[in-house]
Design a protein around this motif. Structure first.
Motif, PDB file in Angstrom:
ATOM      1  N   GLN A  13       0.832  -1.201   0.000  1.00  0.00           N
ATOM      2  CA  GLN A  13       0.000   0.000   0.000  1.00  0.00           C
ATOM      3  C   GLN A  13       0.874   1.261   0.000  1.00  0.00           C
ATOM      4  OE1 GLN A  13      -3.327   0.265  -0.267  1.00  0.00           O
ATOM      5  NE2 GLN A  13      -3.225   2.502  -0.143  1.00  0.00           N
ATOM      6  N   LEU A  14       1.903   1.263   0.843  1.00  0.00           N
ATOM      7  CA  LEU A  14       2.816   2.402   0.896  1.00  0.00           C
ATOM      8  C   LEU A  14       3.589   2.556  -0.414  1.00  0.00           C
ATOM      9  CD1 LEU A  14       4.185   1.915   4.528  1.00  0.00           C
ATOM     10  CD2 LEU A  14       2.865   3.887   3.712  1.00  0.00           C
ATOM     11  N   ASN A  15       3.872   1.434  -1.078  1.00  0.00           N
ATOM     12  CA  ASN A  15       4.575   1.494  -2.361  1.00  0.00           C
ATOM     13  C   ASN A  15       3.767   2.270  -3.395  1.00  0.00           C
ATOM     14  OD1 ASN A  15       6.828   0.879  -3.944  1.00  0.00           O
ATOM     15  ND2 ASN A  15       5.882  -0.965  -4.789  1.00  0.00           N
ATOM     16  N   MET A  16       2.450   2.120  -3.352  1.00  0.00           N
ATOM     17  CA  MET A  16       1.587   2.886  -4.262  1.00  0.00           C
ATOM     18  C   MET A  16       1.616   4.374  -3.914  1.00  0.00           C
ATOM     19  SD  MET A  16      -1.749   0.513  -5.047  1.00  0.00           S
ATOM     20  CE  MET A  16      -2.151  -0.027  -3.383  1.00  0.00           C
ATOM     21  N   GLU A  17       1.635   4.670  -2.630  1.00  0.00           N
ATOM     22  CA  GLU A  17       1.643   6.067  -2.188  1.00  0.00           C
ATOM     23  C   GLU A  17       2.989   6.747  -2.448  1.00  0.00           C
ATOM     24  OE1 GLU A  17       0.154   6.865   1.751  1.00  0.00           O
ATOM     25  OE2 GLU A  17      -1.240   5.164   1.661  1.00  0.00           O
ATOM     26  N   PHE A  18       4.074   5.955  -2.446  1.00  0.00           N
ATOM     27  CA  PHE A  18       5.415   6.517  -2.596  1.00  0.00           C
ATOM     28  C   PHE A  18       6.029   6.219  -3.965  1.00  0.00           C
ATOM     29  CE2 PHE A  18       4.839   6.837   1.922  1.00  0.00           C
ATOM     30  CZ  PHE A  18       5.621   7.916   2.323  1.00  0.00           C
ATOM     31  N   ASN A  19       5.169   6.209  -4.985  1.00  0.00           N
ATOM     32  CA  ASN A  19       5.624   6.121  -6.388  1.00  0.00           C
ATOM     33  C   ASN A  19       6.556   4.939  -6.667  1.00  0.00           C
ATOM     34  OD1 ASN A  19       4.236   8.579  -7.023  1.00  0.00           O
ATOM     35  ND2 ASN A  19       5.938   9.700  -6.071  1.00  0.00           N
ATOM     36  N   ASN A  38     -16.818  -8.863  11.907  1.00  0.00           N
ATOM     37  CA  ASN A  38     -16.531  -9.488  10.611  1.00  0.00           C
ATOM     38  C   ASN A  38     -15.482 -10.588  10.746  1.00  0.00           C
ATOM     39  OD1 ASN A  38     -18.038  -7.612   8.609  1.00  0.00           O
ATOM     40  ND2 ASN A  38     -16.918  -6.191   9.934  1.00  0.00           N
ATOM     41  N   ASP A  39     -15.637 -11.601   9.921  1.00  0.00           N
ATOM     42  CA  ASP A  39     -14.688 -12.713   9.886  1.00  0.00           C
ATOM     43  C   ASP A  39     -13.604 -12.374   8.870  1.00  0.00           C
ATOM     44  OD1 ASP A  39     -13.636 -15.148  10.557  1.00  0.00           O
ATOM     45  OD2 ASP A  39     -14.821 -16.272   9.096  1.00  0.00           O
ATOM     46  N   ILE A  40     -12.485 -11.833   9.358  1.00  0.00           N
ATOM     47  CA  ILE A  40     -11.454 -11.330   8.459  1.00  0.00           C
ATOM     48  C   ILE A  40     -10.315 -12.334   8.326  1.00  0.00           C
ATOM     49  CG2 ILE A  40      -9.823  -9.458   8.008  1.00  0.00           C
ATOM     50  CD1 ILE A  40     -12.736  -8.614   7.808  1.00  0.00           C
ATOM     51  N   SER A  41     -10.170 -12.886   7.138  1.00  0.00           N
ATOM     52  CA  SER A  41      -9.039 -13.764   6.824  1.00  0.00           C
ATOM     53  C   SER A  41      -8.161 -13.018   5.807  1.00  0.00           C
ATOM     54  CB  SER A  41      -9.540 -15.086   6.238  1.00  0.00           C
ATOM     55  OG  SER A  41     -10.243 -14.851   5.025  1.00  0.00           O
ATOM     56  N   TYR A  42      -7.118 -13.682   5.330  1.00  0.00           N
ATOM     57  CA  TYR A  42      -6.186 -13.013   4.413  1.00  0.00           C
ATOM     58  C   TYR A  42      -6.897 -12.535   3.146  1.00  0.00           C
ATOM     59  CZ  TYR A  42      -2.041 -12.053   1.627  1.00  0.00           C
ATOM     60  OH  TYR A  42      -1.096 -11.434   0.848  1.00  0.00           O
ATOM     61  N   ASN A  43      -7.813 -13.351   2.637  1.00  0.00           N
ATOM     62  CA  ASN A  43      -8.527 -12.997   1.406  1.00  0.00           C
ATOM     63  C   ASN A  43      -9.436 -11.778   1.575  1.00  0.00           C
ATOM     64  OD1 ASN A  43      -7.365 -15.132   0.015  1.00  0.00           O
ATOM     65  ND2 ASN A  43      -8.980 -16.567   0.599  1.00  0.00           N
ATOM     66  N   HIS A  44      -9.818 -11.488   2.836  1.00  0.00           N
ATOM     67  CA  HIS A  44     -10.682 -10.341   3.102  1.00  0.00           C
ATOM     68  C   HIS A  44      -9.893  -9.079   3.444  1.00  0.00           C
ATOM     69  CE1 HIS A  44     -13.355 -13.850   4.099  1.00  0.00           C
ATOM     70  NE2 HIS A  44     -14.150 -13.157   3.297  1.00  0.00           N
ATOM     71  N   PHE A  45      -8.574  -9.214   3.478  1.00  0.00           N
ATOM     72  CA  PHE A  45      -7.755  -8.066   3.874  1.00  0.00           C
ATOM     73  C   PHE A  45      -7.558  -7.125   2.683  1.00  0.00           C
ATOM     74  CE2 PHE A  45      -5.663  -6.435   7.496  1.00  0.00           C
ATOM     75  CZ  PHE A  45      -5.802  -7.359   8.509  1.00  0.00           C
ATOM     76  N   ASN A  46      -8.633  -6.469   2.305  1.00  0.00           N
ATOM     77  CA  ASN A  46      -8.546  -5.505   1.199  1.00  0.00           C
ATOM     78  C   ASN A  46      -8.070  -4.150   1.728  1.00  0.00           C
ATOM     79  OD1 ASN A  46     -10.785  -4.445   2.538  1.00  0.00           O
ATOM     80  ND2 ASN A  46     -12.245  -5.380   1.118  1.00  0.00           N
ATOM     81  N   GLU A  47      -8.029  -3.155   0.859  1.00  0.00           N
ATOM     82  CA  GLU A  47      -7.521  -1.834   1.250  1.00  0.00           C
ATOM     83  C   GLU A  47      -8.344  -1.223   2.383  1.00  0.00           C
ATOM     84  OE1 GLU A  47      -6.729   2.548  -0.805  1.00  0.00           O
ATOM     85  OE2 GLU A  47      -6.930   0.769  -2.082  1.00  0.00           O
ATOM     86  N   ALA A  48      -9.668  -1.411   2.332  1.00  0.00           N
ATOM     87  CA  ALA A  48     -10.549  -0.856   3.369  1.00  0.00           C
ATOM     88  C   ALA A  48     -10.264  -1.494   4.728  1.00  0.00           C
ATOM     89  CB  ALA A  48     -12.012  -1.066   2.975  1.00  0.00           C
ATOM     90  N   ALA A  49     -10.126  -2.840   4.743  1.00  0.00           N
ATOM     91  CA  ALA A  49      -9.847  -3.552   5.991  1.00  0.00           C
ATOM     92  C   ALA A  49      -8.476  -3.162   6.547  1.00  0.00           C
ATOM     93  CB  ALA A  49      -9.915  -5.061   5.767  1.00  0.00           C
ATOM     94  N   LEU A  50      -7.521  -2.951   5.637  1.00  0.00           N
ATOM     95  CA  LEU A  50      -6.176  -2.572   6.062  1.00  0.00           C
ATOM     96  C   LEU A  50      -6.181  -1.201   6.744  1.00  0.00           C
ATOM     97  CD1 LEU A  50      -3.232  -3.673   5.883  1.00  0.00           C
ATOM     98  CD2 LEU A  50      -2.946  -2.223   3.870  1.00  0.00           C
TER      99      LEU A  50
END
Length: 407
Positions: free
Chosen positions: A125-131, A262-274
């Protein structure tokens, strides 16, 4: 344009932030959150000074990585500016995915997602923010970069992570036996065929490092009182999630409620959950437990009270597995004393196992560089102690139960 900053650290003295990108990453809210994540979980209930954070640790790791880069370059090892930058980023962010109290979340309300996996999600996520300036660091963090020694500096037997946390945790707990000379160890590092090695004269420093690591695990990280406290915290979060699943709305922060609901597993770890995870820290859990002490549910109320007021369970540690008879005896006593079901009683009477291996030769060997130029394993060089014992996994078994259950 950020000025380069100098931080005053109680372990190393003045630490210089190497460049403006590292400064900007430190200033980012995802990293600043680490100020509110305990480095040693519930260990402060055993060692009152252990209130340092993941923030302290990460900054210390960057400092040691700077020393490692300087030492290796002085010895003729080629490290490009891009590789140097990537090393600093990778070690700075290696623990950014830790949840409240460091490990409790991984075993309770987040479904089998390790902090390393969440760290990687944060870095992407930070890689997207930091070009895309973190791409090389991510490759090193994942162990995929072809120059093996760079990956070993971030994650290996003698990495900068271990070099800092042993020294730092020893300092803040007051456990002097864990104190290592990390700077001496770094000075002894070298690289042969892109593999990290230790010069022969550094053998004793390596031995001290391995012994200190073993000692710190048994005396500090796996201390029986800290173990009980962390297990209680895991059960607090599991019980809170169970009650939420049954429709009970427990008082908590929005971030904590999201993970309870919410039942949060790796597959549910989207940008919003992060992003929601990024606003979750120790304070959410502490404030929730203070409120949950007044809940009607017997289990949640009493578990929270035990942690907040440090009225913990008793623990017995054995070298052999706990007999079923002993577990059932404690369960029956608790059920009778409090008129609760076996399911409820198992929150207060439980068993498990802990293990410790100071040196892992199968996965990542420590290689020694002889004066002749020959490379050998530390097992063959060491004449001060038998590394076989440090390489052996020692497993112990524990039983936790309320203090009043003793007959």
């Amino acid at each position: 344009m950020n000025k380069l900053k100098i931080l005053n650290d109680p372990i190393y003295g003045f630490i210089t932030i190497p460049n403006s990108l590292i400064f900007d990453l430190i200033q980012h809210k995802y990293f600043q959150r680490l100020r509110r994540i305990s480095q040693m979980g519930m260990s402060y209930l055993v060692y009152p000074g252990a209130h340092h954070t993941r923030f302290h640790h990460a900054i210390g790791c960057v400092h040691l990585m700077q020393k490692a880069v300087n030492v290796l370059r002085f010895k003729g090892v080629i490290i490009s500016e891009d590789e140097e930058q990537a090393l600093y980023i990778a070690i700075l962010l290696h623990d950014i995915g830790h949840g409240p109290f460091s490990h409790a979340m991984e075993h309770s309300i987040v479904n089998g997602v390790s902090h390393e996996e969440i760290s990687l999600l944060f870095m992407e996520q930070l890689n997207m923010e930091f070009n895309s300036n973190l791409t090389l660091a991510i490759n090193i963090f994942k162990g995929e970069y072809p120059r093996k020694f760079l990956c070993q500096l971030v994650s290996g037997q003698l990495d900068m992570d271990r070099s800092d946390y042993l020294k730092r945790d020893s300092f803040y707990t007051g456990v002097a036996e864990g104190n290592i000379n990390s700077e001496r160890l770094i000075t002894m590092l070298h690289v042969v065929n892109d593999d990290l090695v230790v010069e022969e004269k550094g053998v004793y420093s390596v031995e001290k490092f391995l012994i200190a690591r073993r000692f710190m695990y048994w005396q500090v990280y796996l201390h029986k009182t800290g173990l009980v406290a962390e297990q209680l915290l895991i059960r607090v979060l599991k019980r809170a999630k169970e009650l939420t699943d049954l429709g009970l709305r427990l008082p908590s922060s929005q971030a904590l409620h999201f993970f309870l609901e919410n039942d949060i597993s790796y597959n549910h770890f989207n940008e919003a959950a992060l992003k929601i995870f990024a606003s979750l820290d120790d304070y959410d859990i502490i404030s929730a437990m203070k409120e949950w002490q007044r809940q009607e549910d017997f289990v949640l109320r009493n578990l929270c009270d035990m942690i907040i007021n440090r009225n913990l369970l008793k623990i017995k540690i054995k070298t052999k597995p706990i007999k079923l008879k002993s577990i059932n005896k404690q369960l029956e006593a608790f059920m009778k004393a409090h008129n609760v079901s076996e399911t409820e009683a198992r929150y207060f009477v439980f068993n498990g196992e802990i293990s410790n291996q100071a040196y892992e030769p199968r996965n990542k060997k420590i290689n020694i560089l002889y004066k002749s130029g020959k490379i050998g394993n530390i097992d063959a060089v060491s004449d001060q102690l038998n590394l076989t014992s440090l390489s052996k996994t020692v497993t112990k078994y524990y039983l936790c139960y309320p203090k009043g259950n003793d007959s």
